[in-house]
Scaffold this motif. Structure first.
Motif, PDB file in Angstrom:
ATOM      1  N   THR A 191       0.798  -1.207  -0.216  1.00  0.00           N
ATOM      2  CA  THR A 191      -0.479  -0.326   0.037  1.00  0.00           C
ATOM      3  C   THR A 191       0.694   1.499  -0.259  1.00  0.00           C
ATOM      4  O   THR A 191       0.719   2.505  -0.893  1.00  0.00           O
ATOM      5  N   ALA A 192       1.997   1.124   0.824  1.00  0.00           N
ATOM      6  CA  ALA A 192       3.094   2.594   0.326  1.00  0.00           C
ATOM      7  C   ALA A 192       3.479   2.473  -0.521  1.00  0.00           C
ATOM      8  O   ALA A 192       4.018   3.790  -1.303  1.00  0.00           O
ATOM      9  N   ALA A 193       3.817   1.947  -1.519  1.00  0.00           N
ATOM     10  CA  ALA A 193       3.973   1.612  -2.253  1.00  0.00           C
ATOM     11  C   ALA A 193       3.631   1.845  -3.588  1.00  0.00           C
ATOM     12  O   ALA A 193       3.941   3.248  -4.293  1.00  0.00           O
ATOM     13  N   ALA A 194       2.439   1.930  -3.701  1.00  0.00           N
ATOM     14  CA  ALA A 194       1.416   2.322  -4.194  1.00  0.00           C
ATOM     15  C   ALA A 194       0.649   4.226  -4.157  1.00  0.00           C
ATOM     16  O   ALA A 194       0.544   4.519  -4.911  1.00  0.00           O
ATOM     17  N   ASN A 195       0.939   4.204  -2.488  1.00  0.00           N
ATOM     18  CA  ASN A 195       0.944   5.860  -2.348  1.00  0.00           C
ATOM     19  C   ASN A 195       2.005   6.457  -2.368  1.00  0.00           C
ATOM     20  O   ASN A 195       2.141   7.648  -3.397  1.00  0.00           O
ATOM     21  N   ALA A 196       2.949   5.864  -2.848  1.00  0.00           N
ATOM     22  CA  ALA A 196       4.521   6.678  -3.151  1.00  0.00           C
ATOM     23  C   ALA A 196       3.969   6.678  -5.128  1.00  0.00           C
ATOM     24  O   ALA A 196       4.458   7.491  -5.294  1.00  0.00           O
ATOM     25  N   GLU A 197       3.391   5.794  -5.569  1.00  0.00           N
ATOM     26  CA  GLU A 197       2.929   5.737  -7.464  1.00  0.00           C
ATOM     27  C   GLU A 197       2.259   7.111  -7.499  1.00  0.00           C
ATOM     28  O   GLU A 197       2.298   8.013  -8.199  1.00  0.00           O
ATOM     29  N   ALA A 198       1.441   6.928  -6.389  1.00  0.00           N
ATOM     30  CA  ALA A 198       0.153   7.847  -6.786  1.00  0.00           C
ATOM     31  C   ALA A 198       0.961   9.484  -5.687  1.00  0.00           C
ATOM     32  O   ALA A 198       0.834  10.200  -7.802  1.00  0.00           O
ATOM     33  N   ALA A 199       1.734   9.320  -5.712  1.00  0.00           N
ATOM     34  CA  ALA A 199       2.055  10.493  -5.105  1.00  0.00           C
ATOM     35  C   ALA A 199       3.398  11.006  -6.126  1.00  0.00           C
ATOM     36  O   ALA A 199       2.966  12.500  -6.547  1.00  0.00           O
ATOM     37  N   ALA A 200       3.479  10.383  -6.687  1.00  0.00           N
ATOM     38  CA  ALA A 200       4.871  10.709  -8.180  1.00  0.00           C
ATOM     39  C   ALA A 200       3.464  11.266  -9.157  1.00  0.00           C
ATOM     40  O   ALA A 200       4.523  12.381  -9.970  1.00  0.00           O
ATOM     41  N   ASP A 201       2.543  10.129  -9.259  1.00  0.00           N
ATOM     42  CA  ASP A 201       1.847  10.151 -10.204  1.00  0.00           C
ATOM     43  C   ASP A 201       1.232  11.962 -10.445  1.00  0.00           C
ATOM     44  O   ASP A 201       1.395  12.930 -10.839  1.00  0.00           O
ATOM     45  N   ARG A 202       0.371  12.226  -8.863  1.00  0.00           N
ATOM     46  CA  ARG A 202       0.278  13.587  -8.453  1.00  0.00           C
ATOM     47  C   ARG A 202       0.917  14.871  -8.753  1.00  0.00           C
ATOM     48  O   ARG A 202       1.249  15.847  -8.908  1.00  0.00           O
ATOM     49  N   LEU A 203       2.726  14.198  -8.090  1.00  0.00           N
ATOM     50  CA  LEU A 203       3.340  16.335  -7.311  1.00  0.00           C
ATOM     51  C   LEU A 203       3.997  15.761  -8.906  1.00  0.00           C
ATOM     52  O   LEU A 203       4.657  17.573  -9.186  1.00  0.00           O
ATOM     53  N   LEU A 204       4.096  15.323  -9.658  1.00  0.00           N
ATOM     54  CA  LEU A 204       5.300  15.206 -11.176  1.00  0.00           C
ATOM     55  C   LEU A 204       4.148  14.875 -11.945  1.00  0.00           C
ATOM     56  O   LEU A 204       4.585  15.603 -13.282  1.00  0.00           O
ATOM     57  N   GLY A 205       2.937  15.506 -12.040  1.00  0.00           N
ATOM     58  CA  GLY A 205       1.835  15.647 -13.080  1.00  0.00           C
ATOM     59  C   GLY A 205       1.972  14.393 -14.077  1.00  0.00           C
ATOM     60  O   GLY A 205       1.370  15.563 -15.475  1.00  0.00           O
ATOM     61  N   SER A 206       2.251  13.522 -13.616  1.00  0.00           N
ATOM     62  CA  SER A 206       2.324  12.651 -14.991  1.00  0.00           C
ATOM     63  C   SER A 206       1.061  11.764 -14.997  1.00  0.00           C
ATOM     64  O   SER A 206       0.171  12.110 -14.342  1.00  0.00           O
TER      65      SER A 206
END
Lengths: 177, 228
Positions: free
Chosen positions: A162-177
């Motif tokens: 779950t933490a990894a999925a959250n990190a991926e989501a955060a990356a998408d959100r913060l990097l705008g991908s």
């Protein structure tokens, strides 16, 4: 009668003489006044020309000053623009830095959790192998404890995922991908 | 008769009073260049600022103008969900600003500078603009250097379709993204509107009339900006 006429002639001659003298004096005064006014006019003309020249010089200086001011202002505007854009960039870089810091923390947490999950899976694997060997050797094996440990590891690893999925989501959100 | 004429002629004396000195030059007749230091364009430029807003999701650039007590007027859409707002002047000074309020029914927002110093302030006109009137739009199009663009008022148009409470000013003047929030000033340098939109197809600028701004300021109908 003759005497009267003579007297009148004398009076007329005297009067004419007086008037002529007076007229000569007046003419002289007029001439003097004319010369005075001519000099005054020349002085005024000279003064006018001088003031006009000064005004022209001042006007030219003002035009030059205005041009200089305009050029300086253009330069000030250009420099101000450069400064403002540099501040824009600094602000953007600051935002990117904050994003990367936040992302780094999230990824670090996820990576740590996954690393811990792998360690616990290795431990579980070792315990399972040991239990298998003990069972083969006819020794007692605490299956309940093993199952409980497997449940704990599974729960922990699910949290890590779950933490990894959250990190991926955060990356998408913060990097705008 | 001859004697009388002679006597009469003798009475005429030359004048003793000095001649009237002709005016050397009438200063009003002298063609002097416009003094830039006091020109309307320069003054308008001095009161117009560049607004940089770091929002939750966006980085916004726009324009604004300074009023008394360090108050800056800009557009609401320039400072959506502000986290950090900075104001740059035409001559390179930077000021931190706080959003003190946004209008709920108009594209207007107010900022307050923490330390405005001696910044020149704009004056607002209370008389509505007239069709055909000459105006200047001042702003920072594209986030670039301050620009003063002359134009003229085309008229008033219904602003409700644009989310405005009343009519807005249509103005034929060169504006672009980044001009938003900048002042529309008249030939006397008084602010008559706040630039906020463009009719893209026609390239016509739109400005919130200063009357709307004054109403919002007087009524205190401003709310806190949205948070992240």
């Amino acid at each position: 009668m003759l005497v009267v006429l003579l007297l009148l002639a004398v009076v007329g001659a005297v009067t004419a003489t007086v008037v002529a003298v007076d007229q000569r004096d007046v003419a002289a005064e007029w001439e003097e006044r004319a010369l005075e006014l001519e000099a005054q006019r020349d002085a005024i003309d000279e003064q006018r020309a001088e003031v006009a020249d000064q005004l022209e010089v001042t006007r030219d200086a003002l035009v030059t000053s205005e041009r200089d001011v305009d050029e300086l202002e253009d330069r000030v505007r250009a420099l101000a623009d450069e400064k403002a854009r540099a501040e824009d960039t600094a602000t953007t870089v600051q935002v990117e830095r904050d994003v990367f810091i936040e992302l780094s923390e999230v990824i670090s947490d996820a990576t740590g959790a996954l690393d811990s999950c792998v360690s616990q899976l290795f431990d579980l694997q070792a315990a399972s192998v040991e239990a298998f060997n003990r069972a083969n050797a006819g020794q007692d094996v605490d299956i309940d404890a093993l199952n409980a440990r497997a449940t704990d590891v599974t729960r922990f690893c699910n949290q890590a995922r779950t933490a990894a999925a959250n990190a991926e989501a955060a990356a998408d959100r913060l990097l705008g991908s | 008769m001859l004697v009388a004429g002679l006597l009469l002629g003798a009475c005429v004396e030359p004048p003793t009073t000095p001649l009237d000195t002709p005016a050397v030059l009438d200063i009003d007749d002298v063609e002097l260049p416009e003094v830039a230091a006091t020109s309307v364009e320069r003054r308008a430029q001095q009161v117009t600022v560049r607004v940089r807003s770091l929002g939750c999701e966006q980085f916004g650039l726009g324009s604004g103008f300074v009023l008394a007590d360090g108050v800056v007027v800009t557009n609401r859409h320039v400072i959506e969900q502000p986290r950090e707002v900075t104001v740059n002047t035409w001559d390179g000074r930077s000021f931190a600003a706080e959003v003190t309020g946004v209008a709920t029914d108009s594209d207007l927002a107010l900022l307050r500078l923490e330390d405005p110093g001696d910044l020149p302030v704009a004056e607002l006109r209370t008389v509505p603009v007239e069709r055909g009137e000459g105006v200047f739009a001042v702003g920072y199009p594209g986030g670039g250097p301050a620009q003063v663009s002359p134009g003229r008022v085309l008229g008033m148009v219904d602003g409700t379709v644009l989310g405005e409470p009343a009519e807005v000013i249509r103005v034929e003047v060169e504006i672009a993204q980044g001009s938003s929030g900048g002042p529309l000033v008249d030939r006397d340098g008084l602010v008559v509107g706040v630039v906020f939109a463009i009719e893209v197809d026609a390239g016509i600028g739109l400005a919130v009339p200063v009357e709307t701004l004054l109403e919002r300021l007087d009524a205190g109908e401003l709310v806190a900006p949205g948070a992240c």
